[in-house]
Design an enzyme around this catalytic site. Structure first.
Site, PDB file in Angstrom:
ATOM      1  N   HIS A   1      32.161  25.666  -1.949  1.00 14.17           N
ATOM      2  CA  HIS A   1      31.788  24.731  -0.866  1.00 14.17           C
ATOM      3  C   HIS A   1      30.564  25.260  -0.213  1.00 14.17           C
ATOM      4  O   HIS A   1      30.742  26.489   0.128  1.00 14.17           O
ATOM      5  CB  HIS A   1      32.857  24.442   0.134  1.00 14.17           C
ATOM      6  CG  HIS A   1      32.783  23.549   1.102  1.00 14.17           C
ATOM      7  ND1 HIS A   1      31.902  23.771   2.332  1.00 14.17           N
ATOM      8  CD2 HIS A   1      33.263  22.258   1.282  1.00 14.17           C
ATOM      9  CE1 HIS A   1      32.177  22.676   3.049  1.00 14.17           C
ATOM     10  NE2 HIS A   1      32.592  21.780   2.060  1.00 14.17           N
TER      11      HIS A   1
ATOM     12  N   CYS B   1      29.048  19.010  -1.319  1.00 12.61           N
ATOM     13  CA  CYS B   1      29.339  18.417   0.111  1.00 12.61           C
ATOM     14  C   CYS B   1      27.910  17.809   0.531  1.00 12.61           C
ATOM     15  O   CYS B   1      27.279  18.861   1.048  1.00 12.61           O
ATOM     16  CB  CYS B   1      30.120  19.502   1.027  1.00 12.61           C
ATOM     17  SG  CYS B   1      30.424  18.952   2.375  1.00 12.61           S
TER      18      CYS B   1
ATOM     19  N   HIS C   1      32.490  16.022  -1.780  1.00 15.62           N
ATOM     20  CA  HIS C   1      32.741  15.639  -0.461  1.00 15.62           C
ATOM     21  C   HIS C   1      31.661  14.784   0.154  1.00 15.62           C
ATOM     22  O   HIS C   1      30.591  15.100   0.170  1.00 15.62           O
ATOM     23  CB  HIS C   1      32.777  17.009   0.717  1.00 15.62           C
ATOM     24  CG  HIS C   1      33.779  17.926   0.565  1.00 15.62           C
ATOM     25  ND1 HIS C   1      34.117  18.978   1.236  1.00 15.62           N
ATOM     26  CD2 HIS C   1      34.985  17.761  -0.382  1.00 15.62           C
ATOM     27  CE1 HIS C   1      35.091  19.595   0.682  1.00 15.62           C
ATOM     28  NE2 HIS C   1      35.739  19.042  -0.091  1.00 15.62           N
TER      29      HIS C   1
ATOM     30  N   ASP D   1      34.766  12.988   3.183  1.00 15.54           N
ATOM     31  CA  ASP D   1      34.837  13.913   3.979  1.00 15.54           C
ATOM     32  C   ASP D   1      34.710  13.780   5.591  1.00 15.54           C
ATOM     33  O   ASP D   1      33.799  13.078   5.554  1.00 15.54           O
ATOM     34  CB  ASP D   1      33.785  14.808   3.741  1.00 15.54           C
ATOM     35  CG  ASP D   1      34.027  16.425   4.036  1.00 15.54           C
ATOM     36  OD1 ASP D   1      35.246  16.546   4.399  1.00 15.54           O
ATOM     37  OD2 ASP D   1      33.143  17.073   4.200  1.00 15.54           O
ATOM     38  N   HIS D   2      35.907  13.890   6.147  1.00 10.42           N
ATOM     39  CA  HIS D   2      35.746  13.710   7.562  1.00 10.42           C
ATOM     40  C   HIS D   2      35.667  12.172   8.028  1.00 10.42           C
ATOM     41  O   HIS D   2      35.385  11.423   7.020  1.00 10.42           O
ATOM     42  CB  HIS D   2      34.597  14.296   8.417  1.00 10.42           C
ATOM     43  CG  HIS D   2      34.609  15.811   8.039  1.00 10.42           C
ATOM     44  ND1 HIS D   2      33.676  16.683   8.780  1.00 10.42           N
ATOM     45  CD2 HIS D   2      35.395  16.477   7.449  1.00 10.42           C
ATOM     46  CE1 HIS D   2      34.111  17.831   8.574  1.00 10.42           C
ATOM     47  NE2 HIS D   2      35.001  18.029   7.746  1.00 10.42           N
TER      48      HIS D   2
ATOM     49  N   TYR E   1      40.026  14.791  10.665  1.00  3.74           N
ATOM     50  CA  TYR E   1      40.583  14.069   9.456  1.00  3.74           C
ATOM     51  C   TYR E   1      41.877  13.036  10.143  1.00  3.74           C
ATOM     52  O   TYR E   1      42.730  13.253   9.693  1.00  3.74           O
ATOM     53  CB  TYR E   1      41.467  15.377   8.827  1.00  3.74           C
ATOM     54  CG  TYR E   1      40.473  16.309   7.915  1.00  3.74           C
ATOM     55  CD1 TYR E   1      40.372  15.920   6.687  1.00  3.74           C
ATOM     56  CD2 TYR E   1      39.901  17.312   8.537  1.00  3.74           C
ATOM     57  CE1 TYR E   1      39.471  16.527   6.117  1.00  3.74           C
ATOM     58  CE2 TYR E   1      38.832  18.043   8.005  1.00  3.74           C
ATOM     59  CZ  TYR E   1      38.667  17.669   6.636  1.00  3.74           C
ATOM     60  OH  TYR E   1      37.611  18.314   5.623  1.00  3.74           O
TER      61      TYR E   1
HETATM   62  C1  DNO Z   1      36.068  21.050   6.467  1.00  2.00           C
HETATM   63  C2  DNO Z   1      36.134  21.438   4.987  1.00  2.00           C
HETATM   64  C3  DNO Z   1      36.208  23.089   4.851  1.00  2.00           C
HETATM   65  C4  DNO Z   1      36.228  23.264   3.602  1.00  2.00           C
HETATM   66  C5  DNO Z   1      36.147  24.690   3.055  1.00  2.00           C
HETATM   67  C6  DNO Z   1      36.471  24.942   1.754  1.00  2.00           C
HETATM   68  O1  DNO Z   1      36.181  20.031   7.046  1.00  2.00           O
HETATM   69  O2  DNO Z   1      35.245  20.672   4.232  1.00  2.00           O
HETATM   70  O3  DNO Z   1      36.935  23.419   5.577  1.00  2.00           O
HETATM   71  O4  DNO Z   1      37.732  22.837   3.158  1.00  2.00           O
HETATM   72  O5  DNO Z   1      35.030  25.408   3.514  1.00  2.00           O
HETATM   73  O6  DNO Z   1      36.698  26.312   1.394  1.00  2.00           O
END
Ligand code: DNO
Length: 388
Positions: free
Chosen positions: A234, A272, A299, A346-347, A363
């Protein structure tokens, strides 16, 4: 073949249930055994149990996010080798349960960093925000890190000084809690611990951290190849150095370096868009074109930056990230794969009924549901126009 629509589930204590996730239309679950302390082996039985719960709901566990990399590995301290052995055992146990995509990060001490978890948008929804002035307040007046002023623009230092004067002890404590929080269920670090780590990483530096990451990858690649596991790193979030801590996964150049240094198939990327897109130096579409062959997980979210580089998380389809361009590239990559690439919204904003609920920052259900719905529509539109 479509991308696998996935959803992060924090496990049985997540206020968003597996049933909710099914209603949102996702089929893949992204989960982790958050209750296991960082660095400990993930026992086979516990992985089986989590898998059983997910499958009983008619879903499948497609990605582990994350198997955390212990600080001893990141700093390559004395206990490094034994933690590497634990990591390899956890990977073998996961593979024995058929789970073969693993996400991790190599950010020193802190996982993602935000300065406000409830930034109110004009429509009343709440978003996550990163503000340089707030970070400077934390750094200068809570952490009191030596030499910190030099890491900020003079305007930022001046604004921090002015704003800090109006803050109560309580305000400062709240800010510290937000910055020190990593993954909600995994606990946070304390100010003295952070200061100590900053010293350790200062001695390691960016080159040292890069070497440690390469060392980690080389130490696990054989197990990955034997078991069919793909690792996905990530990117740093945000993608630049903060609080004097080095960063090594922040740009196209960083990612290409990693792929080249450990040129083996299981050395992959979690693409991401929000993390990379928060850096003015990054163009996510261009990066995806360069590293797409090693992207095994995505993501998808958006950010809106201001002139100072501060940003908040915007709607999934609108913001600095060209989500259409990213999706187009992902669809093209996916069409050449044997296994579909999983992505998760993501989020999401805290909105509608979720504004009255306690949710894990970023989340909540409804904001992510909106994101997923928009992204799946985008994917379908792109697919159809290709086949038309
Ligand atoms: C936050 C996430 C991060 C992710 C880590 C992966 O929302 O995208 O916490 O899970 O960095 O190791």
């Amino acid at each position: 073949m479509a991308l696998t629509q996935s959803w992060r589930w924090y496990g049985p204590n997540d206020p968003v249930s597996l049933q909710d996730i099914k209603q949102a239309g996702a089929t893949g679950i992204v989960s982790a055994l958050h209750h296991i302390p960082h660095g400990e082996v993930w026992p086979l039985e516990e992985i089986q149990e989590r898998k059983r719960i997910i499958e009983a709901a008619g879903l499948s566990w497609v990605v582990v996010e994350s198997v955390p990399v212990h600080e001893a590995i990141k700093t390559r301290s004395a206990a490094c080798e034994s933690y590497l052995e634990h990591y390899r055992t956890s990977l073998r146990n996961l593979a024995a349960c058929g789970i073969r995509t693993v996400c991790y990060n190599f950010m020193p001490v802190l996982d993602w960093t935000r300065t406000d978890l409830a930034y109110t948008l004009t429509n009343g929804a709440k978003a996550l925000q990163f503000d340089w002035v707030q970070l400077a307040i934390f750094d200068l007046y809570i952490l009191k890190r030596a030499g910190a002023e030099q890491d900020y623009a003079p305007e930022v230092v001046a604004a921090a000084q002015q704003k800090a004067a109006a803050l109560s002890e309580e305000n400062l404590r709240e800010l510290a809690d937000i910055i020190l929080m990593g993954v909600p269920t995994e606990g946070s670090v304390t100010v003295p611990e952070l200061l100590k780590s900053i010293e350790i990483y200062k001695a390691i530096g960016r080159d040292g951290l890069r070497e440690n990451l390469v060392y980690f990858l080389k130490a696990i690649m054989d197990v990955c190849e034997e078991t069919g596991i793909n690792m996905t790193i990530h990117p740093d979030d945000p993608p630049y150095a903060i609080l004097g801590l080095p960063r090594v996964v922040s740009s196209k150049e960083d990612l290409l370096y990693l792929l080249e240094k450990v040129d083996r198939k299981p050395n992959g990327i979690c693409f991401c868009t929000g993390s990379l897109g928060a850096g003015r130096h990054n163009d996510p579409v261009d990066i995806l074109k360069a590293v797409g062959h090693r992207v095994y997980f995505a993501h998808l979210r958006n950010v809106l930056k201001d002139a100072t580089g501060s940003f908040y998380e915007s709607d999934h389809l609108t913001g600095d990230v060209d989500m259409y361009g990213v999706m187009k590239e992902l669809v093209a990559l996916n069409s050449r794969r044997e296994q579909p690439i999983p992505f998760r919204p993501d989020h999401g904003h805290q909105m509608l009924d979720d504004l009255h609920k306690t949710t894990n920052p970023g989340y909540s259900a409804i904001g992510r549901l909106r994101g997923l719905a928009e992204l799946r529509g985008l994917e379908m539109g792109i697919q159809r126009s290709i086949n038309a």
